[in-house]
Design a protein around this motif. Structure first.
Motif, PDB file in Angstrom:
ATOM      1  N   ASN A 587     -27.265  19.488  -1.796  1.00 60.36           N
ATOM      2  CA  ASN A 587     -27.947  18.636  -0.831  1.00 60.36           C
ATOM      3  C   ASN A 587     -29.443  18.604  -1.132  1.00 60.36           C
ATOM      4  OD1 ASN A 587     -29.024  21.033   0.179  1.00 60.36           O
ATOM      5  ND2 ASN A 587     -27.550  21.160   1.865  1.00 60.36           N
ATOM      6  N   VAL A 593     -23.259  22.409  -2.151  1.00 57.27           N
ATOM      7  CA  VAL A 593     -22.314  21.778  -1.232  1.00 57.27           C
ATOM      8  C   VAL A 593     -20.880  22.001  -1.692  1.00 57.27           C
ATOM      9  CG1 VAL A 593     -21.535  19.575  -0.249  1.00 57.27           C
ATOM     10  CG2 VAL A 593     -23.983  20.031  -0.521  1.00 57.27           C
ATOM     11  N   LYS A 594     -20.642  21.807  -2.983  1.00 61.05           N
ATOM     12  CA  LYS A 594     -19.277  21.969  -3.497  1.00 61.05           C
ATOM     13  C   LYS A 594     -19.307  22.090  -5.014  1.00 61.05           C
ATOM     14  CE  LYS A 594     -14.620  20.095  -2.932  1.00 61.05           C
ATOM     15  NZ  LYS A 594     -13.805  19.015  -2.288  1.00 61.05           N
ATOM     16  N   TRP A 610     -15.227  12.927  -6.476  1.00 64.66           N
ATOM     17  CA  TRP A 610     -15.660  13.671  -5.296  1.00 64.66           C
ATOM     18  C   TRP A 610     -15.316  12.860  -4.066  1.00 64.66           C
ATOM     19  CZ3 TRP A 610     -20.933  13.862  -2.560  1.00 64.66           C
ATOM     20  CH2 TRP A 610     -20.922  14.849  -1.568  1.00 64.66           C
ATOM     21  N   THR A 613     -16.352  15.694   0.564  1.00 65.37           N
ATOM     22  CA  THR A 613     -16.136  16.882   1.386  1.00 65.37           C
ATOM     23  C   THR A 613     -16.894  18.068   0.805  1.00 65.37           C
ATOM     24  OG1 THR A 613     -14.145  17.548   0.174  1.00 65.37           O
ATOM     25  CG2 THR A 613     -13.853  16.108   2.096  1.00 65.37           C
ATOM     26  N   ALA A 614     -17.230  18.998   1.691  1.00 68.82           N
ATOM     27  CA  ALA A 614     -17.880  20.238   1.265  1.00 68.82           C
ATOM     28  C   ALA A 614     -16.824  21.239   0.810  1.00 68.82           C
ATOM     29  CB  ALA A 614     -18.707  20.808   2.421  1.00 68.82           C
ATOM     30  N   VAL A 620     -18.999  15.659   4.563  1.00 70.55           N
ATOM     31  CA  VAL A 620     -20.446  15.832   4.614  1.00 70.55           C
ATOM     32  C   VAL A 620     -21.073  14.620   5.296  1.00 70.55           C
ATOM     33  CG1 VAL A 620     -20.405  17.196   2.513  1.00 70.55           C
ATOM     34  CG2 VAL A 620     -20.839  14.740   2.374  1.00 70.55           C
ATOM     35  N   TYR A 625     -27.555  13.125  -2.157  1.00 71.11           N
ATOM     36  CA  TYR A 625     -27.037  14.355  -2.760  1.00 71.11           C
ATOM     37  C   TYR A 625     -27.304  14.313  -4.266  1.00 71.11           C
ATOM     38  CZ  TYR A 625     -24.702  15.126   1.691  1.00 71.11           C
ATOM     39  OH  TYR A 625     -24.445  15.326   3.030  1.00 71.11           O
TER      40      TYR A 625
END
Length: 644
Positions: A587, A593-594, A610, A613-614, A620, A625
């Motif tokens: 972020n 975040v992931k 992607w 989602t986190a 999110v 990002y």
């Protein structure tokens, strides 16, 4: 009138309401003497759907009173003849106090189902709960087919073998032993000419049987018709999403006499999605034990053997070292190829540099049955003509000409002949697929992909099967659709057969070689980007063309901005060898975040999706990002925006 008073009652209705026009007939069979059956009692269903019959009014066949007792069998017939409805039920007389209430009956109509069988092979299933006297085994079904020497086959998963019964012209049966027809199984039926088989029965007014798959293998399945209040529509995508361990779903197109398929690939699905229709058979390829309940569309069961739930989100692709501008056709050039030849169809493709693309004229060798067909223009690259010819006869020679609107031949080589195959197809389907991208990771759609096989032991060689890459660069073929090059009989592929893959895009042409590997569906890119797949001497004889990236790269995600998901492409160069790769999302505060990817990869072009989602699975919020690709030798970061 001297019998014991005892009332049996229930309700009967139609879809639209009370079945007040229907009659109910009841007979009683003595539990200790099945030959001892009463005369029938009849009543009419009331406006409230209720009917009642008193067993005190029963008489024996000689006119005397008929005594009834606990556990006697009640035979019930529900008849709404004015609307074409009839149904039967059997219950045991209970020891409960009068009145005894049986289950509510919904009357459904008689169905006369016309099963159309096309010339050649048809993959069928039983569409109805058949009435008495309808075919219950292979011999009885074949007896319904007029003329010729029809055959019926089933696949035995436990042994991986086919059992085929043929009814000869004299009415005798040759081949396997007779087998019963099961409502949940699919069968191949072969006929000499188009015919219709009429079956009589009714749709299910209750749940249809759950189909159990005891282990890995191919399963030929079907589903019968159900009442509209129970029937759940299924398609191949829903099978993959709801039935554990199904890795691929096949259907057989009788008009084209070839297999089609749908299966998970990378972060999505490849092939063509299709409905699971009543009266048709389908093939499920399972990687482990599972079951399918057609009555319930629920969440995917836990899987221990792959299938749709095992997608890794990273997919190997075939990288073509070309630019989009190189896919045009050189002025004045012309080439043509015939592929996908079956007993009922064929594909003619041609490439023409400049001017009118032309049209295809096809006829029998004697000039009769002539047709003029325009080429497909959507989804193919410029300068490419692609025509699928259907409605052909088996083992028949055809003549084709590619000409302009005035009937003039486009080029000297723009005419030729082909002979359709004999009726038949490989019983065991095998899906081969790939994805085409350029060195920047951009999808290459509209290219012609040709595949043929060769058995080095016997020297047998197949003809070409073909596909056109879609807008995302995917192409799919099925090796069970292959025919031997000269005889036209099905080519029986084997693990280890040599695969020749040709990709054509205008003047661009690449030829690759590999082997048939175990496991279907199979991404051939996994083979083409690994060295040593063919013996060293054979590699010297064949110009195996494979272009790997020359440098690291991290592409801009697309779409961007996005909602709900986006795709990220990156490249690992040929000289890097195997490397540890991490792809992460951060972020604006620099917080992780992931982690999208953390594994060892070989050189190539990769694609990761992607879903916004986190790491804990929560969505999110909207905003900016960053995604970062990191290897021991390379690091790059790009910005992306999610909008909700």
């Amino acid at each position: 009138t001297t019998g014991t008073l005892y009332t049996v009652q229930g309700k009967v209705y139609y879809s639209e309401g009370a079945a007040e026009d229907a009659t109910v007939t009841l007979r009683v069979v003595k539990s200790d003497s099945p030959a001892d059956t009463s005369l029938p009692l009849t009543t009419t269903v009331g406006s409230d759907s209720v009917w009642q019959i008193n067993l005190a009014n029963l008489h024996a066949t000689d006119g005397s009173s008929f005594s009834h007792a606990e556990n006697d069998i009640l035979l019930l017939e529900f008849d709404g003849a004015e609307k074409g409805f009839e149904q039967y039920d059997t219950v045991r007389a209970s020891d409960s106090a009068s009145p005894m209430t049986i289950r509510t009956i919904k009357l459904v109509p008689y169905v006369e189902y016309d099963m159309e069988l096309k010339t050649g092979l048809n993959l069928i299933g039983l569409p109805l709960k058949l009435f008495d006297g309808e075919p219950t085994d292979a011999h009885a079904f074949l007896n319904l087919i007029q003329g010729g020497a029809p055959s019926m086959s089933r696949y035995v998963t436990s042994t991986g073998t086919q059992e085929t019964i043929t009814r000869s012209v004299d009415g005798s049966y040759i081949g396997a032993s007779n087998f019963d027809l099961e409502v949940e199984e699919g069968y191949f039926v072969q006929v000499k000419s188009k015919t219709t088989v009429q079956l009589k029965g009714r749709v299910y007014t209750e749940s249809v049987p759950v189909i159990n798959f005891p282990g890995a293998g191919l399963y030929f399945v079907s589903r019968p018709g159900q009442d509209k209040d129970l029937f759940i529509s299924w398609d191949a995508l829903q099978i993959l999403q709801n039935v554990a361990n199904v890795s691929i779903v096949y259907r057989f197109d009788p008009s084209l006499q070839r297999y089609e398929q749908y299966f998970p690939s990378g972060t999505g699905y490849a092939g063509t999605n299709f409905g699971i229709d009543v009266g048709q058979g389908y093939i499920f390829n399972l990687t482990g034990a599972s079951s399918w309940d057609p009555n319930t569309l629920g969440a995917l069961l836990a899987s221990d053997g792959g299938g749709a739930s095992s997608s890794q989100g990273v997919e190997r692709v075939i990288v073509l070292d070309i630019e989009q501008r190189e896919l045009g056709v050189s002025p004045g050039s012309f080439s043509v190829v015939v592929s996908n030849v079956t007993s009922a169809a064929a594909v003619v493709s041609w490439f023409k540099g400049g001017g009118e693309l032309g049209q295809l004229r096809v006829s029998l060798a004697d000039g009769s049955k002539e047709r003029i067909l325009g080429p497909v223009v959507d989804g193919v690259i410029g300068g490419m003509g692609y025509v699928e010819i259907t409605g052909l006869k088996p083992a028949t020679e055809y003549v084709y000409r590619i000409e302009d609107s005035n009937g003039r031949l486009l080029a000297e080589q723009a005419e030729g002949t082909f002979t359709t195959a004999r009726v038949g197809v490989g019983l065991v389907p095998y899906t081969l697929f790939g994805r085409l991208v350029d060195v920047r990771g951009v999808s290459l759609g509209g290219l012609l992909v040709l595949v043929k096989l060769r058995d080095e032991t016997t020297g047998k060689e197949s003809g070409y099967i073909s596909a056109v890459s879609d807008k995302d660069g995917y192409w799919v073929v099925n090796l069970a659709n292959l025919k031997e090059r000269y005889s036209g009989v099905p080519y029986r592929w084997r693990e280890g057969d040599e695969v020749e893959l040709t990709i054509i895009g205008g003047t661009y042409r690449s030829v690759y070689h590999s082997r048939v590997r175990s496991g279907s569906p199979h991404n051939i890119a996994l083979d083409l980007q690994q060295p040593g797949l063919l013996e060293e001497e054979a590699q010297k004889k064949r110009a195996v063309s494979m272009s790997l990236p020359k440098a690291y790269s991290l592409a801009q995600n697309f779409p961007n901005p996005f909602n709900p998901s986006t795709t990220i492409n990156f490249s690992l160069p040929e000289q890097a060898g195997k490397v540890e790769v991490r792809l992460e999302v951060f972020n604006l505060r620099g917080q992780l975040v992931k982690t999208l990817l953390n594994r060892t990869l070989e050189p190539g072009v990769y694609q990761v999706q992607w879903d916004g989602t986190a790491g804990d699975g929560r969505q999110v919020p909207s905003g900016v990002y960053f995604y970062r690709l990191r290897t021991p030798q390379f690091k790059a970061t790009r910005k992306m925006v999610i909008l909700k």
